[in-house]
Scaffold this motif. Structure first.
Motif, PDB file in Angstrom:
ATOM      1  N   THR A 155       2.655   1.644  -3.412  1.00  0.00           N
ATOM      2  CA  THR A 155       1.742   2.063  -4.491  1.00  0.00           C
ATOM      3  C   THR A 155       1.465   3.555  -4.403  1.00  0.00           C
ATOM      4  O   THR A 155       1.492   4.270  -5.419  1.00  0.00           O
ATOM      5  CB  THR A 155       0.421   1.274  -4.407  1.00  0.00           C
ATOM      6  OG1 THR A 155       0.696  -0.122  -4.478  1.00  0.00           O
ATOM      7  CG2 THR A 155      -0.512   1.658  -5.539  1.00  0.00           C
ATOM      8  N   GLU A 156       1.191   4.033  -3.198  1.00  0.00           N
ATOM      9  CA  GLU A 156       0.911   5.460  -3.028  1.00  0.00           C
ATOM     10  C   GLU A 156       2.158   6.294  -3.302  1.00  0.00           C
ATOM     11  O   GLU A 156       2.086   7.364  -3.937  1.00  0.00           O
ATOM     12  CB  GLU A 156       0.387   5.721  -1.623  1.00  0.00           C
ATOM     13  CG  GLU A 156      -0.067   7.145  -1.359  1.00  0.00           C
ATOM     14  CD  GLU A 156      -1.256   7.583  -2.209  1.00  0.00           C
ATOM     15  OE1 GLU A 156      -1.494   8.809  -2.282  1.00  0.00           O
ATOM     16  OE2 GLU A 156      -1.938   6.715  -2.792  1.00  0.00           O
ATOM     17  N   ASP A 168     -10.763  -0.665  -2.350  1.00  0.00           N
ATOM     18  CA  ASP A 168     -10.653  -1.460  -1.130  1.00  0.00           C
ATOM     19  C   ASP A 168     -12.027  -1.938  -0.664  1.00  0.00           C
ATOM     20  O   ASP A 168     -12.303  -2.022   0.532  1.00  0.00           O
ATOM     21  CB  ASP A 168      -9.928  -0.691  -0.023  1.00  0.00           C
ATOM     22  CG  ASP A 168     -10.449   0.726   0.161  1.00  0.00           C
ATOM     23  OD1 ASP A 168     -11.682   0.914   0.115  1.00  0.00           O
ATOM     24  OD2 ASP A 168      -9.632   1.646   0.363  1.00  0.00           O
ATOM     25  N   LEU A 206      -5.049  -2.432  -5.447  1.00  0.00           N
ATOM     26  CA  LEU A 206      -4.117  -1.387  -5.045  1.00  0.00           C
ATOM     27  C   LEU A 206      -3.965  -0.327  -6.127  1.00  0.00           C
ATOM     28  O   LEU A 206      -3.978   0.873  -5.844  1.00  0.00           O
ATOM     29  CB  LEU A 206      -2.759  -2.009  -4.715  1.00  0.00           C
ATOM     30  CG  LEU A 206      -2.689  -2.824  -3.424  1.00  0.00           C
ATOM     31  CD1 LEU A 206      -1.442  -3.695  -3.406  1.00  0.00           C
ATOM     32  CD2 LEU A 206      -2.705  -1.905  -2.200  1.00  0.00           C
ATOM     33  N   GLY A 246       0.811  -1.210   0.000  1.00  0.00           N
ATOM     34  CA  GLY A 246       0.000   0.000   0.000  1.00  0.00           C
ATOM     35  C   GLY A 246       0.844   1.259   0.000  1.00  0.00           C
ATOM     36  O   GLY A 246       0.586   2.208  -0.746  1.00  0.00           O
ATOM     37  N   GLU A 247       1.861   1.265   0.847  1.00  0.00           N
ATOM     38  CA  GLU A 247       2.738   2.433   0.919  1.00  0.00           C
ATOM     39  C   GLU A 247       3.491   2.630  -0.393  1.00  0.00           C
ATOM     40  O   GLU A 247       3.621   3.765  -0.895  1.00  0.00           O
ATOM     41  CB  GLU A 247       3.715   2.278   2.080  1.00  0.00           C
ATOM     42  CG  GLU A 247       3.052   2.362   3.443  1.00  0.00           C
ATOM     43  CD  GLU A 247       4.050   2.311   4.591  1.00  0.00           C
ATOM     44  OE1 GLU A 247       5.257   2.122   4.322  1.00  0.00           O
ATOM     45  OE2 GLU A 247       3.618   2.477   5.748  1.00  0.00           O
ATOM     46  N   THR A 270      -4.632  -0.337   2.783  1.00  0.00           N
ATOM     47  CA  THR A 270      -3.354   0.243   3.207  1.00  0.00           C
ATOM     48  C   THR A 270      -2.907   1.373   2.285  1.00  0.00           C
ATOM     49  O   THR A 270      -2.205   2.281   2.728  1.00  0.00           O
ATOM     50  CB  THR A 270      -2.259  -0.832   3.282  1.00  0.00           C
ATOM     51  OG1 THR A 270      -2.221  -1.571   2.039  1.00  0.00           O
ATOM     52  CG2 THR A 270      -2.518  -1.796   4.432  1.00  0.00           C
ATOM     53  N   ARG A 271      -3.330   1.350   1.010  1.00  0.00           N
ATOM     54  CA  ARG A 271      -2.994   2.485   0.152  1.00  0.00           C
ATOM     55  C   ARG A 271      -3.772   3.724   0.587  1.00  0.00           C
ATOM     56  O   ARG A 271      -3.201   4.816   0.719  1.00  0.00           O
ATOM     57  CB  ARG A 271      -3.278   2.172  -1.322  1.00  0.00           C
ATOM     58  CG  ARG A 271      -2.957   3.383  -2.194  1.00  0.00           C
ATOM     59  CD  ARG A 271      -3.178   3.193  -3.675  1.00  0.00           C
ATOM     60  NE  ARG A 271      -2.881   4.435  -4.361  1.00  0.00           N
ATOM     61  CZ  ARG A 271      -2.997   4.617  -5.683  1.00  0.00           C
ATOM     62  NH1 ARG A 271      -3.394   3.617  -6.471  1.00  0.00           N
ATOM     63  NH2 ARG A 271      -2.700   5.788  -6.218  1.00  0.00           N
ATOM     64  N   ARG A 272      -5.085   3.579   0.814  1.00  0.00           N
ATOM     65  CA  ARG A 272      -5.891   4.716   1.263  1.00  0.00           C
ATOM     66  C   ARG A 272      -5.375   5.229   2.618  1.00  0.00           C
ATOM     67  O   ARG A 272      -5.321   6.433   2.857  1.00  0.00           O
ATOM     68  CB  ARG A 272      -7.359   4.307   1.385  1.00  0.00           C
ATOM     69  CG  ARG A 272      -8.280   5.491   1.728  1.00  0.00           C
ATOM     70  CD  ARG A 272      -9.579   5.001   2.354  1.00  0.00           C
ATOM     71  NE  ARG A 272     -10.347   4.179   1.462  1.00  0.00           N
ATOM     72  CZ  ARG A 272     -11.526   4.531   0.935  1.00  0.00           C
ATOM     73  NH1 ARG A 272     -12.038   5.710   1.214  1.00  0.00           N
ATOM     74  NH2 ARG A 272     -12.185   3.694   0.163  1.00  0.00           N
ATOM     75  N   GLY A 290      -7.106   1.691  -6.368  1.00  0.00           N
ATOM     76  CA  GLY A 290      -7.565   2.295  -5.124  1.00  0.00           C
ATOM     77  C   GLY A 290      -8.882   1.686  -4.660  1.00  0.00           C
ATOM     78  O   GLY A 290      -9.671   2.328  -3.957  1.00  0.00           O
ATOM     79  N   THR A 324      -2.350   5.118   3.766  1.00  0.00           N
ATOM     80  CA  THR A 324      -1.136   5.890   3.542  1.00  0.00           C
ATOM     81  C   THR A 324      -1.449   7.277   3.002  1.00  0.00           C
ATOM     82  O   THR A 324      -0.852   8.295   3.431  1.00  0.00           O
ATOM     83  CB  THR A 324      -0.203   5.154   2.566  1.00  0.00           C
ATOM     84  OG1 THR A 324       0.067   3.837   3.065  1.00  0.00           O
ATOM     85  CG2 THR A 324       1.106   5.896   2.358  1.00  0.00           C
ATOM     86  N   PRO A 350       1.543   3.036 -11.179  1.00  0.00           N
ATOM     87  CA  PRO A 350       1.583   1.860 -10.294  1.00  0.00           C
ATOM     88  C   PRO A 350       1.354   0.541 -11.035  1.00  0.00           C
ATOM     89  O   PRO A 350       1.949  -0.478 -10.688  1.00  0.00           O
ATOM     90  CB  PRO A 350       0.448   2.133  -9.294  1.00  0.00           C
ATOM     91  CG  PRO A 350       0.289   3.615  -9.298  1.00  0.00           C
ATOM     92  CD  PRO A 350       0.560   4.024 -10.716  1.00  0.00           C
TER      93      PRO A 350
END
Length: 303
Positions: A201-202, A240, A235, A198-199, A293-295, A238, A297, A211
């Protein structure tokens, strides 16, 4: 570590065992389908009936007692031990249906190894307990390719392996509670991986790096994993929307911390993972898929 691949065909002793499944959520229902296909008969019980399973030939038990009365072994796929224990006693409880018979209780939930040993010690003689948590997510449950982590006495885990083989690959890891320890180890790796994915990707998106192209490239190297393959599209987009929800990881990581304390292990990463997933829940993101985890971050970066 002992792989147990006994088939459940007509000549197998497991074929004569009447099997039940308790809990028909995202994991339990597809597992019940595989067991029904392999065996031709399975009795199921959950809070709500699943008409599609009944139409496929599964027998519906209205109560835990009814489930136990019609089976010799039950696979439990409830969220945790409290959901099982609240339906053990009483006139409609599981124990009333077992009624002193020899019985195999296979606990596929993600539970505390201490808790499952304590439960086994409080059950009547004749009830054999195996902890058999699974890994592979909903994809693995639907495909019948789960990793099934068995803990218990050798004869009990051998029988459980024969019964559960249609759902994936059962492996005996040690005495009762060993499966739960293995699942905690698994969840530590999953939590660390999905947080890193997640981190990353962001970070890529904020650096004008595509990404999708990034993960297409890196998937073939050391950064590749089954989890990346499973969650890559989510991911990148985005997305989730719920599948394997993030809040479950809080409980799983707590069990891992309990095991670390009991074994005098001092992990460096585990406390950080617990803090991150606690914060995910505090931000009201816990009911989202672990790809949240992307959101997460992105939100932290906007604070």
């Amino acid at each position: 570590m002992t792989p147990l691949d006994e088939e459940t065909g007509p000549s197998s002793p497991a074929d004569s065992i009447r099997l039940g499944v308790w809990g028909l959520g995202a994991m339990g229902e597809p597992m019940a389908r595989h067991l029904l296909t392999a065996r031709g008969s399975v009795t199921v019980h959950a809070r709500r009936e699943r008409p599609a399973l009944s139409e496929a030939g599964a027998l519906w038990a209205q109560t835990a007692r009814e489930l136990a009365a019609g089976t010799d072994a039950v696979l439990v796929m409830l969220p945790d031990l409290p959901q099982l224990e609240e339906h053990l006693d009483g006139p409609d409880g599981l124990l009333a249906g077992i009624d002193g018979r020899d019985f195999l209780l296979m606990i596929g939930s993600t539970v505390s190894p201490v808790g499952v040993r304590d439960l086994a010690g409080r059950l009547p003689d004749g009830i054999r307990v195996v902890d058999c948590p699974v890994s592979g997510g909903e994809d693995g449950a639907r495909a019948g390719t789960l990793s099934i982590m068995l803990g218990g006495e050798p004869a009990d885990t051998e029988r459980a392996a024969a019964l559960l083989a249609p759902c994936g690959r059962p492996v005996r890891l040690g005495p009762l509670g060993a499966g739960a320890v293995a699942k905690a180890c698994n969840q530590m790796v999953v939590a660390a991986t999905i947080l890193a994915l997640g981190e990353a990707t962001e970070l890529a998106a904020r650096s004008d790096v595509d990404p999708a192209a990034l993960w297409e490239l890196l998937a073939g190297g050391y950064a590749g994993s089954n989890l990346l393959e499973s969650r890559r599209d989510k991911l990148v987009a985005g997305d989730d929307s719920p599948s394997g929800i993030a809040s479950y990881m809080v409980k799983d990581l707590r069990f891992a911390a309990d095991i670390a304390a009991a074994t005098d292990t001092r992990p460096a990463l585990l406390p950080a993972l617990r803090a991150a997933f606690d914060e995910i829940v505090e931000r009201d993101l816990g009911e989202r898929d672990i790809a949240v985890t992307r959101r997460f971050t992105a939100e932290r970066s906007a604070d």
